[in-house]
Scaffold this motif. Sequence first.
Motif, PDB file in Angstrom:
ATOM      1  N   THR A   9     -39.629  61.716 -12.036  1.00 56.44           N
ATOM      2  CA  THR A   9     -40.996  61.962 -11.580  1.00 56.44           C
ATOM      3  C   THR A   9     -41.658  60.639 -11.191  1.00 56.44           C
ATOM      4  N   ARG A  10     -42.865  60.753 -10.665  1.00 61.13           N
ATOM      5  CA  ARG A  10     -43.595  59.524 -10.302  1.00 61.13           C
ATOM      6  C   ARG A  10     -45.094  59.742 -10.441  1.00 61.13           C
ATOM      7  N   PHE A  11     -45.781  58.615 -10.586  1.00 68.96           N
ATOM      8  CA  PHE A  11     -47.246  58.583 -10.519  1.00 68.96           C
ATOM      9  C   PHE A  11     -47.565  57.693  -9.332  1.00 68.96           C
ATOM     10  N   ALA A  12     -48.433  58.172  -8.418  1.00 72.16           N
ATOM     11  CA  ALA A  12     -48.602  57.476  -7.137  1.00 72.16           C
ATOM     12  C   ALA A  12     -50.078  57.202  -6.839  1.00 72.16           C
ATOM     13  N   PRO A  13     -50.719  56.330  -7.610  1.00 74.26           N
ATOM     14  CA  PRO A  13     -52.139  56.082  -7.385  1.00 74.26           C
ATOM     15  C   PRO A  13     -52.412  55.184  -6.175  1.00 74.26           C
ATOM     16  N   SER A  14     -53.594  55.321  -5.598  1.00 67.25           N
ATOM     17  CA  SER A  14     -54.047  54.420  -4.544  1.00 67.25           C
ATOM     18  C   SER A  14     -55.023  53.432  -5.180  1.00 67.25           C
ATOM     19  N   PRO A  15     -54.828  52.131  -4.963  1.00 69.20           N
ATOM     20  CA  PRO A  15     -55.707  51.137  -5.607  1.00 69.20           C
ATOM     21  C   PRO A  15     -57.039  50.979  -4.879  1.00 69.20           C
ATOM     22  N   ILE A  43     -47.364  52.474  -5.760  1.00 64.58           N
ATOM     23  CA  ILE A  43     -48.719  52.099  -5.368  1.00 64.58           C
ATOM     24  C   ILE A  43     -48.927  52.530  -3.914  1.00 64.58           C
ATOM     25  N   GLU A  44     -49.847  53.462  -3.693  1.00 65.62           N
ATOM     26  CA  GLU A  44     -50.065  54.016  -2.352  1.00 65.62           C
ATOM     27  C   GLU A  44     -51.184  53.243  -1.673  1.00 65.62           C
ATOM     28  N   ASP A  45     -50.779  52.154  -1.028  1.00 62.52           N
ATOM     29  CA  ASP A  45     -51.770  51.207  -0.480  1.00 62.52           C
ATOM     30  C   ASP A  45     -51.659  51.055   1.035  1.00 62.52           C
ATOM     31  N   SER A 197     -48.989  57.849   7.829  1.00 60.05           N
ATOM     32  CA  SER A 197     -50.080  58.638   7.250  1.00 60.05           C
ATOM     33  C   SER A 197     -49.664  58.955   5.822  1.00 60.05           C
ATOM     34  N   TYR A 198     -50.600  59.480   5.044  1.00 58.84           N
ATOM     35  CA  TYR A 198     -50.255  59.908   3.681  1.00 58.84           C
ATOM     36  C   TYR A 198     -49.041  60.840   3.711  1.00 58.84           C
ATOM     37  N   HIS A 199     -49.069  61.850   4.609  1.00 63.00           N
ATOM     38  CA  HIS A 199     -48.010  62.869   4.612  1.00 63.00           C
ATOM     39  C   HIS A 199     -46.638  62.254   4.889  1.00 63.00           C
ATOM     40  N   ALA A 201     -45.669  59.032   4.661  1.00 66.89           N
ATOM     41  CA  ALA A 201     -45.273  58.041   3.658  1.00 66.89           C
ATOM     42  C   ALA A 201     -44.792  58.718   2.367  1.00 66.89           C
ATOM     43  N   VAL A 202     -45.505  59.744   1.937  1.00 65.93           N
ATOM     44  CA  VAL A 202     -45.163  60.371   0.657  1.00 65.93           C
ATOM     45  C   VAL A 202     -43.789  61.057   0.738  1.00 65.93           C
ATOM     46  N   VAL A 203     -43.497  61.634   1.893  1.00 66.98           N
ATOM     47  CA  VAL A 203     -42.211  62.320   2.064  1.00 66.98           C
ATOM     48  C   VAL A 203     -41.063  61.309   2.083  1.00 66.98           C
ATOM     49  N   THR A 215     -45.073  65.686  -9.444  1.00 62.05           N
ATOM     50  CA  THR A 215     -46.239  66.139 -10.217  1.00 62.05           C
ATOM     51  C   THR A 215     -47.475  65.538  -9.562  1.00 62.05           C
ATOM     52  N   ARG A 216     -48.439  66.368  -9.261  1.00 64.24           N
ATOM     53  CA  ARG A 216     -49.700  65.883  -8.680  1.00 64.24           C
ATOM     54  C   ARG A 216     -50.730  67.000  -8.759  1.00 64.24           C
ATOM     55  N   GLY A 217     -51.986  66.656  -8.427  1.00 63.90           N
ATOM     56  CA  GLY A 217     -53.082  67.603  -8.599  1.00 63.90           C
ATOM     57  C   GLY A 217     -52.998  68.799  -7.650  1.00 63.90           C
ATOM     58  N   ASP A 219     -55.166  69.923  -5.820  1.00 59.44           N
ATOM     59  CA  ASP A 219     -55.853  69.707  -4.547  1.00 59.44           C
ATOM     60  C   ASP A 219     -54.860  69.411  -3.422  1.00 59.44           C
ATOM     61  N   LEU A 220     -53.619  69.025  -3.780  1.00 61.43           N
ATOM     62  CA  LEU A 220     -52.630  68.705  -2.750  1.00 61.43           C
ATOM     63  C   LEU A 220     -51.658  69.853  -2.496  1.00 61.43           C
ATOM     64  N   PHE A 221     -51.917  71.010  -3.116  1.00 56.73           N
ATOM     65  CA  PHE A 221     -50.997  72.147  -3.002  1.00 56.73           C
ATOM     66  C   PHE A 221     -50.719  72.513  -1.534  1.00 56.73           C
TER      67      PHE A 221
END
Length: 283
Positions: A9-15, A43-45, A197-199, A201-203, A215-217, A219-221
């Motif tokens: 899994t990962r945690f992917a916060p934006s600073p 780190i999603e920067d 873009s976010y989409h 990069a995340v993929v 795992t994420r909130g 709101d991103l479903f």
Amino acid sequence: MASGAVRRTRFAPSPTGLLHLGHAYAALLAEREATSGQFLLRIEDIDRDRCRAEYEDAIYQDLIWLGVQWQRPVMRQSDRMGAYRDALARLAPYSYPCRCRRGDIRAALSAPQEGGLPAGPDGLVYPGTCRGRSLADAGPDDVIRLDAARAFDALGIDWIAFRDEAIMPGHDHALTRDQFLGGIGDAILSRRGMGTSYHLAVVVDDADQGITVVTRGKDLFDSTYIHVLLQKLLHFPTPLYHHHRLIRDDAGKRLAKRDDARAIRHYREDGATPQDIRRMLAL
Ligand code: GLU
């Protein structure tokens, strides 16, 4: 939980601000849902205007204080522009440059429609004004969009699906081609001046980090349908998803970075312990 399978899994916060209780929940849950030693940090920067080095430092400090342990090295999106460029090039057959600003999109959509203007995870569903344009004519201020209809046709599919272990586990969450085109539309692959873009990069990053459970909130479903389509076009596996509840304030409002009072840092300065934070989050 599937027995025996390694879960990464990962945690992917934006600073872009201090971590708040919602982030603590996301990080602690992602760590808990991983097989030991398979929890990663990213780190999603990519948004250079909003990200700050001091917030990145604060992320590490807050996670250490919370007792979260992640595998090294940390992935930073700002180091990965080459990987996004390659993915964008592979998506060229299904993409086009778009010069429309929000006002143009609103005007193009403003013909009377029942039930208001169609909106998806990224706001208004793009009406397709620039769809016929060629990438060779892309201007420096253009965004790049995915031609979703062309993508479905090229894949020869008329629906996409993913599984979520928290929401209706064991069942597919599916969207037909028509539902996708009407409710999501031509997602942005590269934002103005950003190169991705976010989409996108995340993929690319979830695939390169070998993430098996995202795992994420919640709101991103809906964004996940975009991600699944991109995974298919790029021949990446689709991971399992776990969209978790959002942490709200006492008035029921979702926490945001601007609600500084809820920053982990401030709880800590007020004398709270990491155990207090876990208790507040019912973890
Ligand atoms: N960077 C996103 C955020 O801070 C998380 C994206 C994700 O987990 O896919 O909300």
